[in-house]
Scaffold this motif. Structure first.
Motif, PDB file in Angstrom:
ATOM      1  N   MET A   1     -89.649 -15.173 -59.719  1.00 23.85           N
ATOM      2  CA  MET A   1     -88.498 -14.362 -59.327  1.00 23.85           C
ATOM      3  C   MET A   1     -87.406 -15.274 -58.782  1.00 23.85           C
ATOM      4  O   MET A   1     -87.663 -16.104 -57.918  1.00 23.85           O
ATOM      5  CB  MET A   1     -88.893 -13.339 -58.257  1.00 23.85           C
ATOM      6  CG  MET A   1     -87.775 -12.373 -57.874  1.00 23.85           C
ATOM      7  SD  MET A   1     -88.281 -11.286 -56.530  1.00 23.85           S
ATOM      8  CE  MET A   1     -89.638 -10.420 -57.287  1.00 23.85           C
ATOM      9  N   THR A   3     -83.946 -16.614 -56.825  1.00 23.80           N
ATOM     10  CA  THR A   3     -83.430 -16.399 -55.471  1.00 23.80           C
ATOM     11  C   THR A   3     -82.459 -15.231 -55.439  1.00 23.80           C
ATOM     12  O   THR A   3     -82.456 -14.422 -54.506  1.00 23.80           O
ATOM     13  CB  THR A   3     -82.738 -17.675 -54.975  1.00 23.80           C
ATOM     14  OG1 THR A   3     -83.669 -18.754 -54.990  1.00 23.80           O
ATOM     15  CG2 THR A   3     -82.212 -17.487 -53.563  1.00 23.80           C
ATOM     16  N   THR A   5     -82.437 -12.623 -57.348  1.00 26.00           N
ATOM     17  CA  THR A   5     -83.194 -11.365 -57.434  1.00 26.00           C
ATOM     18  C   THR A   5     -83.796 -11.005 -56.083  1.00 26.00           C
ATOM     19  O   THR A   5     -83.813  -9.836 -55.679  1.00 26.00           O
ATOM     20  CB  THR A   5     -84.297 -11.491 -58.484  1.00 26.00           C
ATOM     21  OG1 THR A   5     -83.710 -11.849 -59.737  1.00 26.00           O
ATOM     22  CG2 THR A   5     -85.055 -10.184 -58.633  1.00 26.00           C
ATOM     23  N   ARG A   6     -84.314 -12.014 -55.389  1.00 24.72           N
ATOM     24  CA  ARG A   6     -84.892 -11.761 -54.061  1.00 24.72           C
ATOM     25  C   ARG A   6     -83.821 -11.257 -53.092  1.00 24.72           C
ATOM     26  O   ARG A   6     -84.071 -10.356 -52.280  1.00 24.72           O
ATOM     27  CB  ARG A   6     -85.532 -13.035 -53.511  1.00 24.72           C
ATOM     28  CG  ARG A   6     -86.781 -13.486 -54.252  1.00 24.72           C
ATOM     29  CD  ARG A   6     -87.499 -14.562 -53.438  1.00 24.72           C
ATOM     30  NE  ARG A   6     -88.585 -15.134 -54.196  1.00 24.72           N
ATOM     31  CZ  ARG A   6     -88.494 -16.242 -54.929  1.00 24.72           C
ATOM     32  NH1 ARG A   6     -87.346 -16.903 -54.958  1.00 24.72           N
ATOM     33  NH2 ARG A   6     -89.525 -16.695 -55.602  1.00 24.72           N
ATOM     34  N   ARG A   9     -83.057  -7.697 -53.844  1.00 26.25           N
ATOM     35  CA  ARG A   9     -84.128  -6.818 -53.364  1.00 26.25           C
ATOM     36  C   ARG A   9     -84.056  -6.662 -51.851  1.00 26.25           C
ATOM     37  O   ARG A   9     -84.238  -5.550 -51.338  1.00 26.25           O
ATOM     38  CB  ARG A   9     -85.485  -7.385 -53.778  1.00 26.25           C
ATOM     39  CG  ARG A   9     -86.666  -6.615 -53.198  1.00 26.25           C
ATOM     40  CD  ARG A   9     -87.987  -7.151 -53.665  1.00 26.25           C
ATOM     41  NE  ARG A   9     -88.194  -6.885 -55.095  1.00 26.25           N
ATOM     42  CZ  ARG A   9     -89.305  -7.226 -55.749  1.00 26.25           C
ATOM     43  NH1 ARG A   9     -90.276  -7.869 -55.113  1.00 26.25           N
ATOM     44  NH2 ARG A   9     -89.428  -6.944 -57.028  1.00 26.25           N
ATOM     45  N   PHE A  10     -83.808  -7.764 -51.137  1.00 29.02           N
ATOM     46  CA  PHE A  10     -83.689  -7.680 -49.680  1.00 29.02           C
ATOM     47  C   PHE A  10     -82.524  -6.776 -49.292  1.00 29.02           C
ATOM     48  O   PHE A  10     -82.638  -5.959 -48.373  1.00 29.02           O
ATOM     49  CB  PHE A  10     -83.497  -9.069 -49.079  1.00 29.02           C
ATOM     50  CG  PHE A  10     -83.179  -9.048 -47.609  1.00 29.02           C
ATOM     51  CD1 PHE A  10     -84.172  -8.833 -46.671  1.00 29.02           C
ATOM     52  CD2 PHE A  10     -81.863  -9.203 -47.160  1.00 29.02           C
ATOM     53  CE1 PHE A  10     -83.875  -8.789 -45.315  1.00 29.02           C
ATOM     54  CE2 PHE A  10     -81.561  -9.157 -45.817  1.00 29.02           C
ATOM     55  CZ  PHE A  10     -82.566  -8.954 -44.889  1.00 29.02           C
ATOM     56  N   ARG A 762     -94.244 -20.120 -50.119  1.00 35.10           N
ATOM     57  CA  ARG A 762     -94.227 -18.879 -50.888  1.00 35.10           C
ATOM     58  C   ARG A 762     -93.093 -18.854 -51.900  1.00 35.10           C
ATOM     59  O   ARG A 762     -93.176 -18.183 -52.923  1.00 35.10           O
ATOM     60  CB  ARG A 762     -94.078 -17.670 -49.948  1.00 35.10           C
ATOM     61  CG  ARG A 762     -95.325 -17.363 -49.121  1.00 35.10           C
ATOM     62  CD  ARG A 762     -95.106 -16.155 -48.262  1.00 35.10           C
ATOM     63  NE  ARG A 762     -94.760 -14.985 -49.087  1.00 35.10           N
ATOM     64  CZ  ARG A 762     -94.394 -13.807 -48.568  1.00 35.10           C
ATOM     65  NH1 ARG A 762     -94.330 -13.662 -47.255  1.00 35.10           N
ATOM     66  NH2 ARG A 762     -94.114 -12.804 -49.353  1.00 35.10           N
ATOM     67  N   ASN A 763     -92.008 -19.577 -51.583  1.00 34.55           N
ATOM     68  CA  ASN A 763     -90.829 -19.493 -52.431  1.00 34.55           C
ATOM     69  C   ASN A 763     -90.592 -20.734 -53.282  1.00 34.55           C
ATOM     70  O   ASN A 763     -89.618 -20.794 -54.023  1.00 34.55           O
ATOM     71  CB  ASN A 763     -89.588 -19.238 -51.563  1.00 34.55           C
ATOM     72  CG  ASN A 763     -89.611 -17.870 -50.910  1.00 34.55           C
ATOM     73  OD1 ASN A 763     -89.381 -16.864 -51.552  1.00 34.55           O
ATOM     74  ND2 ASN A 763     -89.929 -17.831 -49.624  1.00 34.55           N
TER      75      ASN A 763
END
Length: 787
Positions: A1, A3, A5-6, A9-10, A762-763
């Protein structure tokens, strides 16, 4: 995914609602603050927290740590107080100047609002961790923001600061039940507990610990029944690890305070409690609700004279009623959470009624809980759990509007009945509280909500905007409890007169080198002392509890010679009274008070060449009152003979003329809040006395070498000096506190580094087993080719 897109979403999941929360908070508090509104411009803020925070911030801005306040109580050990710790970051010591007298009232209000905003954010996090989404969490957190309890505690910045982290502690406990050994779960619990304790290592810590213990036992039992002993063991291990980290973060606040509790005196109403003594039953219920006040759950409770607030409002009533169908549709964990929180919320609600439901009789026999004599203080936990339940209830309503769930006919009827009932309560609240309704500017958030909140249908958008509208109306029904300045006790005639007198006295060039004695039956010396602290004027008094017992006794010892021994050069008396010292001369008169000057007060530091031994401090006090020459002869405890001396002790106690030898000099080099430096030159050995209150926290260096600090005159730090020229430094530094502060900083740094590494891992795609192709051709394919 990616950055991007994240981030999208946030923004969709949380960013929109956090933006709305910031706007809502600003629209709620900006109008009263813009018009000069203040939180509780009365006794505690005017004459207690005002002077403490003002002087502590002034010291911190010099780059030094405010271990002690030199202006109060002859030297007040701030690091030992249970009210607050200067290590709490959101008091902004070292960054913020609290100002003086009047300015500090506004600064305290602004800092209290910051704590309220932290509470608002942490309530949102708590509801999100419990499983609700953004809009439900916003609505639930708004109930906590406008609750009577939040407005009541905003009057005391230290209590507001401590309780602002309690929702994060609850969030950590909830997440730990789900993921016991997760770094995030452990960090949430540890950081929240550490923040609470450093904000105020007192009653909030006791109450939150009690809640955490009960919730943990319930969680352990549930995990044991659901998954067996291994799962319960993991939860217990997670709780232990988070507890150890919390202690490392908070020990700097509670360990020094705990160690001296036995030497403290605490005012409990008209009673005085010394050390670890229990509170008498007759003083135990100083503040509790009556059963006929239960209606204030839904209607205005601002008139209740209790330390805490019961009001949650009709919006919370709707959210709690919606928890019933939410419970029916929940999984095992959801049911455990709802049932446990509901039972605990009811318990702490009943606890607020003290003896009326019998819980006060139980708490009176529970260690630590028996130190909390205001039953209404437990309402803060009730309010927080009500917020949690409401958020979960609102999420059920949102899921219903989005078509994610359906209800049977029976539950649809329940929903219609609950909505109708809450509508009636809302209308009744508007009728009952219409004279209190204000703060309509929060309604400006509605266009922003319509624009930002995502919705897939008009029906869904209508439901979302309806919830936001109800949240706005809840705020209108319970506006901020700020007050205009003109009602402040600061404007009392006696208080204004004291400021006029102190303003003139502060113009004396040497007033900050000496101390001031105050005798005034109108305003009391303790009130004067807190005002004097704003001007850097040092006194022997403080309006504070608890305080060290010995210093408490010294505060009321007004024998003139003992005062002058400790540097009392100036005396303030009402007109018509004068000091017992016949040598005191009138300096000036102002606003009904006379200010006298004594010529023979002991200066800030003194090099003496004669000493006399005494068996006890009492014997020395009697000698001083009978004319002991404290300006030329030092008093030493007889036990000091056991210490090694850098020269013959006989040289100091010999029968000789105590007058200083010709050419002797003691020159100040610099003075900071914690360090005093000077140079001395004398042809004879002597005792250099610093006219501050002796404690074991004073350290000394002579010519850059550490030397023992002696007790001169039983109350002052001193060092023994051989003949010659010397450079001397006295430093106030509580070493235990210093070591604990280092442990706190290291623990927090390591914890943040671990969380950052976890986030990065995680990223970062290279740490994921399924995303190794970008570096495989460079390393793995090369190794395969060689083989």
């Amino acid at each position: 995914m990616s950055t991007l897109t994240r981030l999208r979403r946030f923004w969709r999941d949380d960013g929109v609602y956090l933006t709305l929360m910031v706007a809502f908070f600003a629209l709620r508090f900006w109008p009263p603050l813009a018009h000069g509104g203040l939180y509780a411009p009365f006794r505690d803020n005017v004459w207690l927290y005002g002077s403490l925070f003002s002087r502590a911030s002034e010291i911190a801005l010099t780059g030094q740590f405010p271990y002690w306040l030199d202006t109060l109580l002859g030297g007040f050990p701030l690091y030992q107080t249970p009210h607050f710790s200067a290590t709490y970051p959101f008091y902004f010591f070292g960054l913020l100047n609290y100002g003086k007298a009047l300015d500090v009232l506004y600064t305290l209000t602004y800092v209290a609002c910051v704590q309220t905003f932290i509470l608002y954010l942490n309530l949102y996090v708590m509801i999100r961790v419990a499983g609700a989404k953004g809009l439900a969490s916003l609505c639930g957190a708004t109930i906590g923001l406008i609750s009577g309890n939040t407005e009541a505690y905003a009057q005391w910045v230290t209590i507001a600061a401590a309780w602002s982290w309690f929702p994060l502690l609850v969030a950590g406990m909830i997440r730990m039940v789900r993921a016991p050994l997760s770094l995030v779960s452990i960090s949430l619990v540890a950081i929240a507990a550490g923040m609470m304790c450093t904000a105020s290592p007192s009653q909030p810590v006791i109450q939150s610990s009690f809640f955490a213990a009960v919730f943990s036992v319930a969680a352990l039992i549930w995990r044991w029944r659901e998954d067996g002993g291994g799962s319960a063991g993991q939860l217990l291990a997670g709780l232990v690890v988070s507890g150890v980290i919390a202690v490392a973060l908070a020990a700097v606040a509670f360990v020094p305070m705990t160690l001296v509790t036995g030497e403290m005196i605490r005012a409990v109403g008209k009673e005085s409690i010394i050390g670890h003594a229990s509170i008498p039953w007759k003083s135990f219920n100083a503040s509790q609700l009556a059963p006929n006040q239960l209606g204030h759950l839904l209607f205005d409770s601002s008139g209740l004279r209790v330390l805490g607030g019961i009001y949650v409002g009709p919006f919370a009533f709707l959210g709690v009623l919606l928890c019933v169908p939410a419970y029916q549709r929940s999984d095992g964990f959801g049911r455990f959470l709802l049932l446990t929180c509901a039972v605990l919320a009811l318990y702490f609600l009943l606890a607020g009624f003290g003896t009326h439901f019998g819980i006060a009789y139980l708490h009176f026999h529970v260690p630590l809980l028996n130190r909390i004599r205001e039953a209404a203080r437990y309402l803060v936990i009730f309010t927080t759990l009500t917020v949690l339940l409401s958020g979960i209830g609102f999420q059920m309503l949102i899921d219903l509007a989005r078509g994610r769930i359906t209800l049977t006919r029976r539950w649809r009827y329940y929903l219609y009945a609950a909505t109708a009932l809450c509508s009636v309560v809302f209308v009744a609240a508007v009728i009952v509280d219409r004279t209190r309704m204000s703060g309509w500017t929060v309604l400006l958030i509605l266009p922003l909500a319509i624009l930002l909140v995502p919705a897939s249908s008009a029906y869904e958008r209508l439901a979302y905007v309806g919830l936001v509208l109800l949240a706005c109306m809840a705020s209108v029904l319970s506006p901020p409890g700020t007050l205009p300045f003109y009602v402040s006790e600061y404007l009392q005639a006696e208080n204004l007169a004291s400021h006029r007198v102190l303003t003139r006295l502060a113009q004396m060039p040497d007033v900050r080198d000496y101390r001031v004695v105050i005798i005034d039956p109108k305003l009391t010396p303790r009130t004067w002392a807190n005002n004097a602290s704003f001007y850097g004027i040092r006194t022997f008094y403080v309006m504070f509890t608890p305080v060290p017992l010995q210093q408490f006794k010294e505060m009321f010892n007004e024998r003139v010679n003992l005062r002058k021994l400790r540097g009392a050069k100036y005396f303030i008396y009402p007109e018509g009274d004068r000091p017992a010292d016949a040598n005191a001369s009138l300096l000036f008169s102002e606003s009904g008070y006379n200010v006298y000057e004594a010529p023979d007060a002991l200066p800030p530091f003194k090099l003496l060449h004669a000493a006399k031994l005494f068996d006890s401090a009492h014997a020395f006090d009697l000698a001083v009152e009978n004319g002991f020459d404290y300006k030329d002869v030092a008093a030493l405890p007889r036990a000091s003979l056991r210490r090694p001396w850098p020269f013959s002790f006989r040289a100091l106690t010999k029968e000789a003329d105590p007058i200083a030898p010709a050419g002797e000099l003691v020159v100040p080099v610099f003075r900071t809040p914690n360090v005093v430096a000077m140079t001395s030159h004398s042809t004879e050995p002597g005792l250099l006395i610093l006219n501050e209150r002796w404690t074991k926290d004073w350290h000394a260096r002579v010519d850059s070498r550490s030397v023992p600090v002696l007790q001169a005159n039983f109350i002052q730090p001193a060092v023994a000096l051989p003949a010659g020229r010397h450079y001397v430094e006295f430093e106030y530094k509580p070493m235990l506190f210093w070591y604990l502060l280092i442990i706190q900083r290291i623990t927090f740094t390591l914890l943040v580094l671990l969380l950052v590494l976890k986030l990065v891992s995680r990223n970062t795609r290279m740490f994921r087993p399924g995303h190794l192709r970008w570096w495989k051709p460079r390393f793995i394919s090369g190794i395969q080719a060689q083989s």
